[in-house]
Design a protein around this motif. Structure first.
Motif, PDB file in Angstrom:
ATOM      1  N   UNK A 196     -79.628  22.416 -15.879  1.00  0.00           N
ATOM      2  CA  UNK A 196     -80.400  21.509 -14.977  1.00  0.00           C
ATOM      3  C   UNK A 196     -81.309  20.651 -15.540  1.00  0.00           C
ATOM      4  N   UNK A 197     -81.771  21.084 -16.770  1.00  0.00           N
ATOM      5  CA  UNK A 197     -82.516  19.899 -17.270  1.00  0.00           C
ATOM      6  C   UNK A 197     -82.110  18.608 -17.761  1.00  0.00           C
ATOM      7  N   UNK A 198     -80.801  18.390 -17.745  1.00  0.00           N
ATOM      8  CA  UNK A 198     -80.106  17.333 -18.178  1.00  0.00           C
ATOM      9  C   UNK A 198     -80.623  16.269 -17.089  1.00  0.00           C
ATOM     10  N   UNK A 199     -80.621  16.673 -15.942  1.00  0.00           N
ATOM     11  CA  UNK A 199     -80.852  15.645 -14.680  1.00  0.00           C
ATOM     12  C   UNK A 199     -82.449  15.715 -14.259  1.00  0.00           C
ATOM     13  N   UNK A 200     -82.961  14.590 -14.051  1.00  0.00           N
ATOM     14  CA  UNK A 200     -84.357  14.234 -13.437  1.00  0.00           C
ATOM     15  C   UNK A 200     -84.153  14.509 -11.995  1.00  0.00           C
ATOM     16  N   UNK A 201     -84.608  15.697 -11.489  1.00  0.00           N
ATOM     17  CA  UNK A 201     -84.611  16.183 -10.103  1.00  0.00           C
ATOM     18  C   UNK A 201     -84.990  15.038  -8.972  1.00  0.00           C
ATOM     19  N   UNK A 202     -86.226  14.516  -9.423  1.00  0.00           N
ATOM     20  CA  UNK A 202     -86.885  13.702  -8.350  1.00  0.00           C
ATOM     21  C   UNK A 202     -86.275  12.224  -8.345  1.00  0.00           C
ATOM     22  N   UNK A 203     -85.747  11.735  -9.638  1.00  0.00           N
ATOM     23  CA  UNK A 203     -84.977  10.380  -9.825  1.00  0.00           C
ATOM     24  C   UNK A 203     -83.529  10.746  -9.026  1.00  0.00           C
ATOM     25  N   UNK A 204     -82.816  11.811  -9.253  1.00  0.00           N
ATOM     26  CA  UNK A 204     -81.600  12.036  -8.527  1.00  0.00           C
ATOM     27  C   UNK A 204     -81.880  11.961  -7.045  1.00  0.00           C
ATOM     28  N   UNK A 205     -82.896  12.564  -6.463  1.00  0.00           N
ATOM     29  CA  UNK A 205     -83.071  12.776  -4.977  1.00  0.00           C
ATOM     30  C   UNK A 205     -83.206  11.189  -4.316  1.00  0.00           C
ATOM     31  N   UNK A 206     -84.038  10.343  -5.297  1.00  0.00           N
ATOM     32  CA  UNK A 206     -84.291   9.086  -4.935  1.00  0.00           C
ATOM     33  C   UNK A 206     -82.923   8.262  -5.037  1.00  0.00           C
TER      34      UNK A 206
END
Ligand code: NAI
Length: 330
Positions: A234-244
């Motif tokens: 999971x840590x490969x993807x910045x969750x806030x950025x992917x939501x945006x």
């Protein structure tokens, strides 16, 4: 040897009991290993943990005090273990490096196929007597460009499946895989892979260099409307950025089997609970996002290999033999 297993499910118990040819004493705990449960390790020389067990420096110190001498991971990734802390107190760490790369690669393909051809939506529609086909339009994979980040064992298996679909496969890795080059994949710099691909699939490990490898900047390099698949960590993807990126339509589809904060959510039935993680709830509300809860490894073949290799790792330790699958500090 007496072995304490943490985060165990019924399928772990079945596969380990079946493969326990050496008659080790296997004690299965459903609880995750953490500050509250670490005292359960008293009297055990060996413990067996999974992806979301907490094996940080504090826990390792307590394991050492309790007499634990070996930590056997029943998985390939080891980002949840503080290897320096384990080495400092002489605790060995072993893992199962390649129990079934095809299992995870095939799950990545399942995410792609479902997101693309919307079989999850069709399944629900048809069950309710709705046989309409509108809004189920997908795209041909044949001829599309697929970008692969990390071409180790799982990435290689994934590349081969995508070549079989007739895709152009481009890849980025810190080491090139000669076999894949011969089979027709092209290595490019990371950003170029993002720029060229209709689908990007992550298969590199999580470490200091790859943490949030997919972030605001790298999403902006991707083709508009492209698909991102993460079956790695999971840590490969910045969750806030992917939501945006999803909100803006920059990212067209997201398929994840792993999530940054999964340790508080995955592998549990929370269907009657209030889920307080707003980010996962936001992700699940998108029509073009598919979340599975870390099941990429979950095939009969993989479970069999995980159990037999883990038992072998612990038996070798008990016999003072060479630890083929030891993870050493780099
Ligand atoms: P592997 O070690 O065979 O391959 C990893 C590849 O990533 C290597 O080729 C390595 O050179 C490359 N790499 C390392 N740093 C990189 C970077 N900065 N950029 C690009 N590439 C980089 O590992 P394997 O077996 O293929 O597993 C990959 C990952 O898949 C594991 O680390 C684990 O996190 C995840 N995994 C997920 C599972 C699931 O159930 N969803 C199950 C098993 C593994």
């Amino acid at each position: 040897m007496k072995i304490a297993f943490f985060s165990t499910k019924s399928y772990d118990r079945e596969s380990f009991e079946k493969n326990n040819k050496q008659d080790h004493q296997l004690d299965f705990y459903e609880a995750q290993l953490n500050d509250q449960t670490v005292n359960l390790t008293q009297g055990y020389k060996a413990i067996c943990v999974f992806v979301n067990d907490q094996v940080d420096a504090g826990i390792i110190e307590k394991l050492h005090q309790n007499g634990v001498q070996i930590i056997a991971l029943r998985c390939a990734g080891f980002n949840n273990v503080n290897l320096q802390a384990a080495a400092a107190v002489g605790i060995k760490v072993v893992r199962v490096p390649a129990y079934s790369p095809m299992a995870v690669a095939e799950h990545a393909v399942a995410l792609i196929m479902t997101l693309n051809r919307k079989t999850h939506k069709a399944y629900n529609r048809v069950r309710e007597g709705n046989f309409a086909a509108d809004r189920l339009t997908g795209f041909n994979l044949f001829g599309k460009t697929v970008g692969v980040i990390g071409t180790g064992k799982i990435g290689e298996a994934f590349c081969q499946i995508m070549l079989g679909f007739g895709c152009k496969v481009v890849a980025f890795d810190i080491y090139e895989n000669k076999k894949l080059i011969k089979q027709g994949i092209e290595y490019l710099p990371f950003e170029e892979v993002l720029q060229q691909s209709e689908i990007v699939s992550l298969h590199c490990p999580l470490n200091d260099h790859t943490h949030h490898i997919m972030n605001k900047t790298t999403f902006s390099k991707m083709k508009k409307g492209a698909m991102l698949i993460n079956t790695s960590r999971g840590g490969l993807v910045d969750t806030k950025a992917v939501i945006k990126a999803l909100k803006k339509g920059r990212l067209g589809y997201l398929g994840i089997d792993v999530y940054e904060e999964e340790e508080h959510i995955f592998f549990q039935d929370l269907s009657e609970k209030i889920i307080t993680d707003d980010q996962i709830m936001r992700l699940m509300a998108f029509p073009n996002v598919l979340v599975t809860a870390h099941q990429g490894f979950l095939t009969n073949e993989a479970l069999e290999n995980i159990a037999s290799v883990t038992i072998e790792n612990i038996t070798s330790f008990e016999n003072g033999a060479e630890l083929e699958n030891e993870i050493s500090v780099s």
